[in-house]
Motif scaffolding. Structure first.
Motif, PDB file in Angstrom:
ATOM      1  N   PRO A  32      74.835  75.160 -28.195  1.00 28.77           N
ATOM      2  CA  PRO A  32      74.469  75.304 -26.779  1.00 28.77           C
ATOM      3  C   PRO A  32      73.640  76.553 -26.493  1.00 28.77           C
ATOM      4  O   PRO A  32      72.837  76.566 -25.554  1.00 28.77           O
ATOM      5  CB  PRO A  32      75.837  75.372 -26.077  1.00 28.77           C
ATOM      6  N   LEU A  33      73.808  77.610 -27.285  1.00 29.11           N
ATOM      7  CA  LEU A  33      72.975  78.802 -27.108  1.00 29.11           C
ATOM      8  C   LEU A  33      71.524  78.502 -27.468  1.00 29.11           C
ATOM      9  O   LEU A  33      70.592  78.967 -26.798  1.00 29.11           O
ATOM     10  CB  LEU A  33      73.501  79.948 -27.977  1.00 29.11           C
ATOM     11  N   ILE A  34      71.332  77.730 -28.545  1.00 29.28           N
ATOM     12  CA  ILE A  34      69.976  77.392 -28.977  1.00 29.28           C
ATOM     13  C   ILE A  34      69.295  76.469 -27.977  1.00 29.28           C
ATOM     14  O   ILE A  34      68.091  76.569 -27.731  1.00 29.28           O
ATOM     15  CB  ILE A  34      70.013  76.752 -30.374  1.00 29.28           C
ATOM     16  N   LEU A  35      70.062  75.568 -27.400  1.00 31.57           N
ATOM     17  CA  LEU A  35      69.504  74.601 -26.443  1.00 31.57           C
ATOM     18  C   LEU A  35      69.487  75.130 -25.018  1.00 31.57           C
ATOM     19  O   LEU A  35      69.210  74.382 -24.079  1.00 31.57           O
ATOM     20  CB  LEU A  35      70.316  73.303 -26.489  1.00 31.57           C
ATOM     21  N   ALA A  36      69.759  76.419 -24.851  1.00 29.31           N
ATOM     22  CA  ALA A  36      69.874  76.999 -23.510  1.00 29.31           C
ATOM     23  C   ALA A  36      68.542  76.947 -22.778  1.00 29.31           C
ATOM     24  O   ALA A  36      67.461  76.974 -23.368  1.00 29.31           O
ATOM     25  CB  ALA A  36      70.359  78.447 -23.615  1.00 29.31           C
ATOM     26  N   SER A  37      68.635  76.888 -21.474  1.00 27.14           N
ATOM     27  CA  SER A  37      67.459  76.942 -20.591  1.00 27.14           C
ATOM     28  C   SER A  37      67.847  77.714 -19.337  1.00 27.14           C
ATOM     29  O   SER A  37      69.006  78.063 -19.136  1.00 27.14           O
ATOM     30  CB  SER A  37      66.988  75.525 -20.233  1.00 27.14           C
ATOM     31  N   GLY A  38      66.853  77.992 -18.513  1.00 28.26           N
ATOM     32  CA  GLY A  38      67.128  78.697 -17.267  1.00 28.26           C
ATOM     33  C   GLY A  38      67.170  80.198 -17.454  1.00 28.26           C
ATOM     34  O   GLY A  38      66.639  80.760 -18.413  1.00 28.26           O
ATOM     35  N   ALA A  39      67.835  80.861 -16.511  1.00 30.33           N
ATOM     36  CA  ALA A  39      67.867  82.322 -16.495  1.00 30.33           C
ATOM     37  C   ALA A  39      68.591  82.875 -17.714  1.00 30.33           C
ATOM     38  O   ALA A  39      69.688  82.440 -18.048  1.00 30.33           O
ATOM     39  CB  ALA A  39      68.557  82.810 -15.212  1.00 30.33           C
ATOM     40  N   GLY A  40      67.970  83.839 -18.379  1.00 31.65           N
ATOM     41  CA  GLY A  40      68.594  84.496 -19.519  1.00 31.65           C
ATOM     42  C   GLY A  40      68.621  83.676 -20.790  1.00 31.65           C
ATOM     43  O   GLY A  40      69.291  84.061 -21.761  1.00 31.65           O
ATOM     44  N   ALA A  41      67.893  82.561 -20.829  1.00 40.23           N
ATOM     45  CA  ALA A  41      67.935  81.685 -22.008  1.00 40.23           C
ATOM     46  C   ALA A  41      67.382  82.383 -23.245  1.00 40.23           C
ATOM     47  O   ALA A  41      67.803  82.092 -24.371  1.00 40.23           O
ATOM     48  CB  ALA A  41      67.148  80.406 -21.733  1.00 40.23           C
ATOM     49  N   GLU A  42      66.435  83.309 -23.061  1.00 40.67           N
ATOM     50  CA  GLU A  42      65.790  83.947 -24.211  1.00 40.67           C
ATOM     51  C   GLU A  42      66.784  84.736 -25.061  1.00 40.67           C
ATOM     52  O   GLU A  42      66.735  84.683 -26.297  1.00 40.67           O
ATOM     53  CB  GLU A  42      64.654  84.859 -23.742  1.00 40.67           C
ATOM     54  N   THR A  43      67.672  85.473 -24.416  1.00 42.81           N
ATOM     55  CA  THR A  43      68.642  86.273 -25.183  1.00 42.81           C
ATOM     56  C   THR A  43      69.684  85.387 -25.840  1.00 42.81           C
ATOM     57  O   THR A  43      70.109  85.649 -26.973  1.00 42.81           O
ATOM     58  CB  THR A  43      69.331  87.293 -24.264  1.00 42.81           C
ATOM     59  N   ARG A  44      70.101  84.327 -25.154  1.00 39.98           N
ATOM     60  CA  ARG A  44      71.083  83.416 -25.750  1.00 39.98           C
ATOM     61  C   ARG A  44      70.472  82.668 -26.932  1.00 39.98           C
ATOM     62  O   ARG A  44      71.146  82.415 -27.934  1.00 39.98           O
ATOM     63  CB  ARG A  44      71.610  82.443 -24.696  1.00 39.98           C
ATOM     64  N   LEU A  45      69.203  82.317 -26.810  1.00 40.81           N
ATOM     65  CA  LEU A  45      68.529  81.585 -27.880  1.00 40.81           C
ATOM     66  C   LEU A  45      68.452  82.402 -29.164  1.00 40.81           C
ATOM     67  O   LEU A  45      68.735  81.900 -30.254  1.00 40.81           O
ATOM     68  CB  LEU A  45      67.125  81.179 -27.423  1.00 40.81           C
ATOM     69  N   VAL A  46      68.082  83.669 -29.042  1.00 43.54           N
ATOM     70  CA  VAL A  46      67.856  84.464 -30.246  1.00 43.54           C
ATOM     71  C   VAL A  46      69.162  84.709 -31.000  1.00 43.54           C
ATOM     72  O   VAL A  46      69.208  84.598 -32.236  1.00 43.54           O
ATOM     73  CB  VAL A  46      67.147  85.793 -29.889  1.00 43.54           C
ATOM     74  N   ILE A  47      70.229  85.009 -30.305  1.00 42.16           N
ATOM     75  CA  ILE A  47      71.494  85.265 -31.000  1.00 42.16           C
ATOM     76  C   ILE A  47      72.103  83.957 -31.502  1.00 42.16           C
ATOM     77  O   ILE A  47      72.724  83.921 -32.579  1.00 42.16           O
ATOM     78  CB  ILE A  47      72.473  86.032 -30.083  1.00 42.16           C
ATOM     79  N   GLY A  48      71.895  82.859 -30.772  1.00 40.35           N
ATOM     80  CA  GLY A  48      72.358  81.561 -31.248  1.00 40.35           C
ATOM     81  C   GLY A  48      71.629  81.121 -32.507  1.00 40.35           C
ATOM     82  O   GLY A  48      72.239  80.537 -33.420  1.00 40.35           O
ATOM     83  N   THR A  49      70.330  81.393 -32.577  1.00 42.67           N
ATOM     84  CA  THR A  49      69.548  81.048 -33.768  1.00 42.67           C
ATOM     85  C   THR A  49      70.046  81.798 -34.995  1.00 42.67           C
ATOM     86  O   THR A  49      70.193  81.225 -36.085  1.00 42.67           O
ATOM     87  CB  THR A  49      68.061  81.376 -33.527  1.00 42.67           C
ATOM     88  N   VAL A  50      70.324  83.093 -34.833  1.00 41.01           N
ATOM     89  CA  VAL A  50      70.818  83.897 -35.956  1.00 41.01           C
ATOM     90  C   VAL A  50      72.152  83.356 -36.454  1.00 41.01           C
ATOM     91  O   VAL A  50      72.362  83.196 -37.665  1.00 41.01           O
ATOM     92  CB  VAL A  50      70.952  85.379 -35.532  1.00 41.01           C
ATOM     93  N   ILE A  51      73.071  83.073 -35.540  1.00 45.50           N
ATOM     94  CA  ILE A  51      74.400  82.580 -35.931  1.00 45.50           C
ATOM     95  C   ILE A  51      74.283  81.210 -36.593  1.00 45.50           C
ATOM     96  O   ILE A  51      74.903  80.949 -37.637  1.00 45.50           O
ATOM     97  CB  ILE A  51      75.334  82.515 -34.713  1.00 45.50           C
ATOM     98  N   PHE A  52      73.482  80.315 -36.021  1.00 48.45           N
ATOM     99  CA  PHE A  52      73.353  78.956 -36.549  1.00 48.45           C
ATOM    100  C   PHE A  52      72.855  78.976 -37.989  1.00 48.45           C
ATOM    101  O   PHE A  52      73.492  78.423 -38.903  1.00 48.45           O
ATOM    102  CB  PHE A  52      72.398  78.147 -35.669  1.00 48.45           C
ATOM    103  N   PHE A  53      71.725  79.611 -38.231  1.00 42.78           N
ATOM    104  CA  PHE A  53      71.134  79.588 -39.570  1.00 42.78           C
ATOM    105  C   PHE A  53      71.907  80.490 -40.538  1.00 42.78           C
ATOM    106  O   PHE A  53      71.994  80.175 -41.736  1.00 42.78           O
ATOM    107  CB  PHE A  53      69.667  80.020 -39.500  1.00 42.78           C
ATOM    108  N   GLY A  54      72.454  81.599 -40.043  1.00 45.96           N
ATOM    109  CA  GLY A  54      73.226  82.468 -40.917  1.00 45.96           C
ATOM    110  C   GLY A  54      74.489  81.803 -41.423  1.00 45.96           C
ATOM    111  O   GLY A  54      74.804  81.849 -42.623  1.00 45.96           O
ATOM    112  N   VAL A  55      75.248  81.167 -40.520  1.00 41.32           N
ATOM    113  CA  VAL A  55      76.484  80.489 -40.924  1.00 41.32           C
ATOM    114  C   VAL A  55      76.171  79.279 -41.795  1.00 41.32           C
ATOM    115  O   VAL A  55      76.904  78.975 -42.761  1.00 41.32           O
ATOM    116  CB  VAL A  55      77.298  80.076 -39.679  1.00 41.32           C
ATOM    117  N   LEU A  56      75.082  78.576 -41.490  1.00 34.64           N
ATOM    118  CA  LEU A  56      74.688  77.433 -42.328  1.00 34.64           C
ATOM    119  C   LEU A  56      74.396  77.898 -43.757  1.00 34.64           C
ATOM    120  O   LEU A  56      74.858  77.279 -44.735  1.00 34.64           O
ATOM    121  CB  LEU A  56      73.455  76.761 -41.713  1.00 34.64           C
ATOM    122  N   ALA A  57      73.649  78.993 -43.906  1.00 37.69           N
ATOM    123  CA  ALA A  57      73.358  79.532 -45.234  1.00 37.69           C
ATOM    124  C   ALA A  57      74.629  79.989 -45.926  1.00 37.69           C
ATOM    125  O   ALA A  57      74.824  79.762 -47.129  1.00 37.69           O
ATOM    126  CB  ALA A  57      72.362  80.683 -45.123  1.00 37.69           C
TER     127      ALA A  57
END
Length: 787
Positions: free
Chosen positions: A719-744
């Motif tokens: 949900p952080l990666i798919l975020a939209s609206g206000a403040g989506a940019e900060t949620r997206l970046v930390i969600g991307t790190v967690i998603f790909f980091g945990v996957l690796a």
């Protein structure tokens, strides 16, 4: 002689050379600034309530309207985070259900979410924290973490029921004891990772301290719940039938069983060919370093905050009429955006300064955009605004988005040159500006705060002649101040309010040097009026508006905005390269604003990262009573960090304060998988398993909880990666790190940890070795004492 005979007396404004309009309607601006300890949303709500109370009593045609409101972004961001929080819970619970196959079983780990979050709110209250963007973001990230311990405990209980035929009560007792060490170890590691974030200094430290301690509290409570409430519920709610998968998830289980068989075969091959695996590991670490070097760096991601500022600067010494004409033209060019529904309110003011106004060559437009769902990105709108205003010849204008961290409206690039004299600094800044103009990689609106173009007038008094004619210097100065500017001489009271009495000359007689011919001073000696022009000469020249110092050193600041795709890190590296190449060694370089935050945060985050790594190593060493086992567990950290960096690179995001916090989190998440494997391998060795069989069995048995906990953490980040609206940019970046980091981490550590354990841990023991040694020595010591 009465004052009214020689002067025009009126009750008026201190300064009437200002205007303020909203959507081309004349207005009076009223600003409300909250105190440092107050809540933005609470202040805004009270202002709105007061406005609604006052408006009915105002005269016809007059109303107080809301214009720029900083709380809109904050409230919208919080609402979006609440939505993300709910979606994360749904995603995590769904993943749990797909693996466990029963609503009854699913409830056991799912109940840890509300219990842990409720307990976390209690901890936040005890710490004095508020519900804000960072604490809510911490709770969103904690969703995937708080169920991990419960999943590990529940999975082990279910496994014992299925494979060993134990009753739910016995399985709950033995299963919880079997993984209790691993649960406590992973909890302590995660807390050890987050707590060092509190060592960040300044505003950044105060903000992320709340973030770190909120997550740490959630993880601590989840561990307690997993070993107590979850274990109790498992003993009461599980039955052999509920432990079997249902038809709905039969496919998932079949796929997992097939994957586990293939994993076992591939793991055996990896252990038998360690050189190839280690070479692949080294290659991935080197690739991670390449990712790190090539990712753009900045202080914080660029946020669409729902409003931006248009800064307008005219020539030094420009009149109010001059800037008013341009501001009116700018207003008319931007009104089509209002008509198109992208701009809600367009506020225009000239001059830009408030209070005592001395310069009239500047203006500002505050652009309040419509809701995020009803328009394009603010950055696209700002680009169109820049294009529409690019052909204005007499002013320079540039849009600026208010910063998320720090809240300033300055340009992101603020590069400070320090030196011994302003003349020398001016030459250096001109050299840099010339080089930038020759090859500009992406700096927009480059400017300096030192321009020797502001018109200055010096009145040079002939002291001898003034003395001969009996005119004092103070009389000349006071007369010039009054007639050419204005002077406050006293105050008066009217209806309980105190007002200044200002004496000033007519502005119509202050437009040229010839007007000074009409100013006279009285001689103290003869009593005659003497033209002041006979007592002084006039010198006109250009000078800097201000002479700045930074850290007590004479300084000139070069500021600029950034083109799309050009990061703050690249800009500062480019400017530092120009200084090294073209300026002498004595040139001092420093930074202001966002640039200073960016430079200082990099060192602070590196310190926190290394400190967290050291604390985690020591915590693991104390728990495992070995330095080898912590090394094996933490060897997976580079791969996990590399996964997070890979995610940033392929999605075109930057390395900033939020992504760096995410990378720090990955240290604890990477260690978690290694702890599950190493700790269970030690247990199997303690009960008599041979070394190779122990590590192979531990890896295969622990594959299911590793995959489940990894998927729940990934599900919580989606949900952080798919975020939209206000403040989506900060949620997206930390969600991307967690998603790909945990996957690796999930895909790679299940091979690397067993391999390193095989190579390095063969001659190591486990914490139980000391217990067995003590039990063996106690009888002998008892007999010796008795003898």
């Amino acid at each position: 002689v009465r004052l009214g005979d020689v002067a025009r007396i009126e009750l008026g404004l201190v300064e009437d050379r200002t205007f303020f309009r909203g959507n081309q309607e004349p207005m009076v601006g009223i600003g409300v600034i909250r105190q440092s300890t107050s809540n933005t949303i609470d202040v805004a709500d009270r202002v709105k309530a007061l406005t609604a109370k006052i408006n009915p009593g105002l005269p016809d045609g007059m109303a107080i309207k809301e214009s720029y409101d900083a709380s809109v972004f904050v409230q919208a961001s919080i609402n979006e985070v609440y939505t993300t929080l709910f979606v994360s819970i749904v995603c995590v619970v769904f993943v749990i259900y797909m693996f466990l196959g029963s609503f009854r079983v699913m409830i056991i780990p799912a109940v840890t979410v509300p219990v842990s979050l409720t307990a976390t709110f209690i901890a936040m209250y005890a710490f004095g924290f508020s519900v804000n963007l960072l604490t809510l973001l911490a709770l969103v990230l904690a969703i995937g973490l708080v169920v991990d311990d419960a999943i590990v405990v529940l999975e082990n209980i279910v496994r014992r029921i299925q494979e060993k035929g134990e009753t739910p009560l016995v399985a709950a007792y033995r299963g919880a004891r079997q993984v209790g060490f691993a649960v406590i170890a992973t909890t302590l590691v995660l807390i050890a990772v987050f707590v060092p974030i509190t060592f960040l200094e300044g505003d950044l430290g105060r903000l992320f301290t709340e973030f770190a301690l909120t997550i740490a509290a959630a993880v601590a409570f989840s561990s307690l719940v997993a070993l107590t409430l979850s274990t109790m519920l498992a003993s009461k709610m599980l039955t052999p039938s509920t432990s079997r998968p249902t038809r709905l998830v039969e496919t998932v289980n079949n796929v997992f069983r097939s994957a586990r068989k293939r994993y076992r075969k591939n793991l055996v091959k990896a252990v038998r060919a360690p050189k190839k695996v280690l070479l692949a590991f080294a290659a991935l670490v080197a690739l991670s370093a390449v990712f790190f070097v090539n990712i753009n760096q900045e202080f914080a991601p660029s946020e669409d905050r729902g409003a931006f500022f248009l800064i307008v600067n005219g020539p030094e010494g420009a009149s109010f009429e001059y800037i008013s004409e341009y501001m009116t033209e700018i207003e008319s060019r931007l009104m089509p955006f209002v008509e198109a529904g992208e701009i809600n309110r367009l506020l225009v003011r000239a001059p830009r300064a408030f209070g005592s106004i001395e310069q009239f060559n500047s203006g500002i437009a505050i652009v309040i955009l419509t809701d995020w769902s009803e328009r394009r990105s603010a950055w696209d709108i700002m680009g169109d605004v820049s294009k529409k205003l690019s052909d204005l010849p007499g002013v320079r204008s540039f849009p600026v988005m208010r910063q998320g961290l720090g809240g300033g409206t300055g340009k992101p690039v603020q590069f400070v040159l320090g030196g011994s004299t302003y003349e020398e600094l001016a030459q250096w800044s001109e050299t840099l500006l010339a080089k930038i103009n020759e090859d500009n990689p992406g700096l927009v609106g480059v400017d300096t705060d030192y321009k020797q173009t502001r018109p200055q007038i010096d009145f040079v008094v002939d002291y001898d002649r003034a003395a001969d004619l009996g005119v004092t210097i103070s009389e000349i100065g006071r007369t010039l101040e009054t007639m050419m500017g204005g002077r406050r001489v006293t105050t008066f009271l009217d209806k309980g309010e105190e007002y200044d009495v200002i004496v000033e000359g007519e502005r119509s007689e202050q437009t040229s040097f010839d007007d000074i011919q009409n100013i006279y001073v009285r001689s103290d000696r003869s009593g005659e009026l003497i033209p002041i022009s006979n007592l002084l000469s006039i010198t006109e020249y250009g000078a800097a508006d201000q002479l700045s110092r930074f850290n007590r050193v004479r300084a000139i600041t070069i500021d600029a905005s950034l083109a799309d795709g050009y990061s703050l890190g690249e800009a500062l590296t480019y400017l530092n390269g120009l200084v090294d190449e073209h300026l002498p060694d004595e040139a001092i370089v420093d930074y202001k604003g966002e640039s200073r935050n960016f430079m200082s945060s990099g060192d602070s985050i590196l310190f926190v990262f290394l400190l967290g790594l050291a604390v985690v190593f020591l915590v693991l060493a104390a728990q495992f009573e070995s330095f080898v086992h912590p090394f094996i567990i933490l060897a997976t950290v580079p791969l996990t960090i590399g996964g997070g960096l890979f995610g940033l690179m392929i999605t075109g995001q930057s390395l900033n304060i939020y992504s760096q916090i995410g990378l720090i989190m990955l240290v604890g998440l990477a260690a978690k998988n290694g702890i599950l494997i190493v700790e269970f391998a030690n247990q199997l060795r303690d009960v008599g398993y041979r070394f190779n069989r122990a590590i192979l069995s531990a890896s295969v048995i622990r594959l299911r909880p590793i995959v489940m906990t990894g998927l729940t953490t990934i599900a919580g980040s989606i949900p952080l990666i798919l975020a939209s609206g206000a403040g989506a940019e900060t949620r997206l970046v930390i969600g991307t790190v967690i998603f790909f980091g945990v996957l690796a981490s999930t895909l790679l550590t299940i091979f690397l940890v067993p391999l390193l354990y095989t190579l390095l841990a063969r001659n190591t023991g486990s914490p139980e070795d000391v217990t067995r040694q003590l039990e063996a020595e106690l009888p002998a010591a008892t007999r010796a004492r008795g003898g």
